[in-house]
Design a protein around this motif. Structure first.
Motif, PDB file in Angstrom:
ATOM      1  N   THR A  69      23.759 -14.499   4.887  1.00  0.00           N
ATOM      2  CA  THR A  69      22.744 -13.742   4.158  1.00  0.00           C
ATOM      3  C   THR A  69      23.250 -13.080   2.877  1.00  0.00           C
ATOM      4  N   TYR A  70      24.509 -13.251   2.564  1.00  0.00           N
ATOM      5  CA  TYR A  70      25.059 -12.629   1.352  1.00  0.00           C
ATOM      6  C   TYR A  70      26.312 -13.377   0.901  1.00  0.00           C
ATOM      7  N   ALA A  71      26.708 -13.084  -0.333  1.00  0.00           N
ATOM      8  CA  ALA A  71      27.967 -13.603  -0.866  1.00  0.00           C
ATOM      9  C   ALA A  71      29.007 -12.506  -0.741  1.00  0.00           C
ATOM     10  N   LYS A  72      30.162 -12.841  -0.196  1.00  0.00           N
ATOM     11  CA  LYS A  72      31.247 -11.872  -0.045  1.00  0.00           C
ATOM     12  C   LYS A  72      32.258 -12.097  -1.157  1.00  0.00           C
ATOM     13  N   THR A  97      26.718 -14.060 -11.605  1.00  0.00           N
ATOM     14  CA  THR A  97      25.924 -15.185 -12.114  1.00  0.00           C
ATOM     15  C   THR A  97      26.053 -16.383 -11.184  1.00  0.00           C
ATOM     16  N   GLU A  98      27.271 -16.659 -10.729  1.00  0.00           N
ATOM     17  CA  GLU A  98      27.494 -17.777  -9.803  1.00  0.00           C
ATOM     18  C   GLU A  98      26.829 -17.515  -8.453  1.00  0.00           C
ATOM     19  N   VAL A  99      26.904 -16.283  -7.971  1.00  0.00           N
ATOM     20  CA  VAL A  99      26.270 -15.930  -6.698  1.00  0.00           C
ATOM     21  C   VAL A  99      24.767 -16.211  -6.780  1.00  0.00           C
ATOM     22  N   PHE A 104      21.863 -16.719  -3.719  1.00  0.00           N
ATOM     23  CA  PHE A 104      22.021 -15.456  -2.985  1.00  0.00           C
ATOM     24  C   PHE A 104      21.593 -14.282  -3.867  1.00  0.00           C
ATOM     25  N   ASP A 105      21.033 -13.240  -3.223  1.00  0.00           N
ATOM     26  CA  ASP A 105      20.621 -12.067  -3.996  1.00  0.00           C
ATOM     27  C   ASP A 105      21.334 -10.788  -3.560  1.00  0.00           C
ATOM     28  N   VAL A 106      22.302 -10.913  -2.665  1.00  0.00           N
ATOM     29  CA  VAL A 106      23.106  -9.761  -2.238  1.00  0.00           C
ATOM     30  C   VAL A 106      24.580 -10.137  -2.323  1.00  0.00           C
ATOM     31  N   MET A 141      31.045  -2.212  -0.086  1.00  0.00           N
ATOM     32  CA  MET A 141      30.033  -1.916  -1.096  1.00  0.00           C
ATOM     33  C   MET A 141      29.131  -3.127  -1.238  1.00  0.00           C
ATOM     34  N   GLU A 142      27.895  -2.889  -1.680  1.00  0.00           N
ATOM     35  CA  GLU A 142      26.985  -4.004  -1.879  1.00  0.00           C
ATOM     36  C   GLU A 142      26.100  -3.762  -3.104  1.00  0.00           C
ATOM     37  N   LYS A 143      25.527  -4.877  -3.569  1.00  0.00           N
ATOM     38  CA  LYS A 143      24.633  -4.821  -4.732  1.00  0.00           C
ATOM     39  C   LYS A 143      23.577  -5.890  -4.554  1.00  0.00           C
ATOM     40  N   ARG A 144      22.318  -5.519  -4.826  1.00  0.00           N
ATOM     41  CA  ARG A 144      21.244  -6.503  -4.894  1.00  0.00           C
ATOM     42  C   ARG A 144      21.246  -7.088  -6.286  1.00  0.00           C
TER      43      ARG A 144
END
Length: 145
Positions: A69-72, A97-99, A104-106, A141-144
């Motif tokens: 559900t996310y890119a790490k 940009t690659e994510v 992926f949006d997170v 930490m995370e970012k949308r």
């Protein structure tokens, strides 16, 4: 500040991968004292790697792993002499940009506590308590995007 002397690429050749590994070794192993056995791991084989060049010299690196559900984002580092120049923000912009391109949006990362202010400035929020990794205090930490 963006510099025309920076070239940030998604690793596509063995040479670029070795350049990324050399920056990581310099920052994490030599500068911060992390064991090479912890710094390099089996996740390197399947990750998407990035390298930032300054005047053709490898000066930054990172990798991403695409999870359910996310890119790490992992192993994000900039050579000491390049910190504070905007190179880190430029590298993160290329990674994000690659994510997004990968669908992926997170984005999430485990930031060294001393670097968490940098990530906050570019839109990341802390979503965990402090924990130790490789003997260094970290927070998730995370970012949308």
């Amino acid at each position: 500040m963006k510099s025309s002397t920076w070239n940030i690429c998604t690793v596509s050749t063995p040479r670029e991968l070795e350049d990324a590994f050399s920056v990581r070794k310099n920052v994490f192993v030599e500068e911060q004292g992390v064991s090479i056995d912890l710094e390099r791991d089996h996740e390197d084989d399947s990750a998407i790697h990035f390298v930032l060049y300054d005047h053709g010299v490898p000066s930054g690196a990172a990798r991403i792993r695409l999870l359910e559900t996310y890119a790490k984002l992992e192993r994000v580092c900039i050579q000491k002499s390049m910190r504070g120049t905007g190179a880190g923000a430029a590298l993160m912009e290329a990674i994000e940009t690659e994510v997004t391109k990968q669908g992926f949006d997170v984005a999430k990362l485990n930031a060294q506590v001393h670097a968490s202010g940098f990530y906050k400035r570019i839109g990341y929020t802390v979503c965990s308590g402090e924990f130790m990794d490789a003997g260094i205090p970290h927070v998730t930490m995370e970012k949308r995007l």
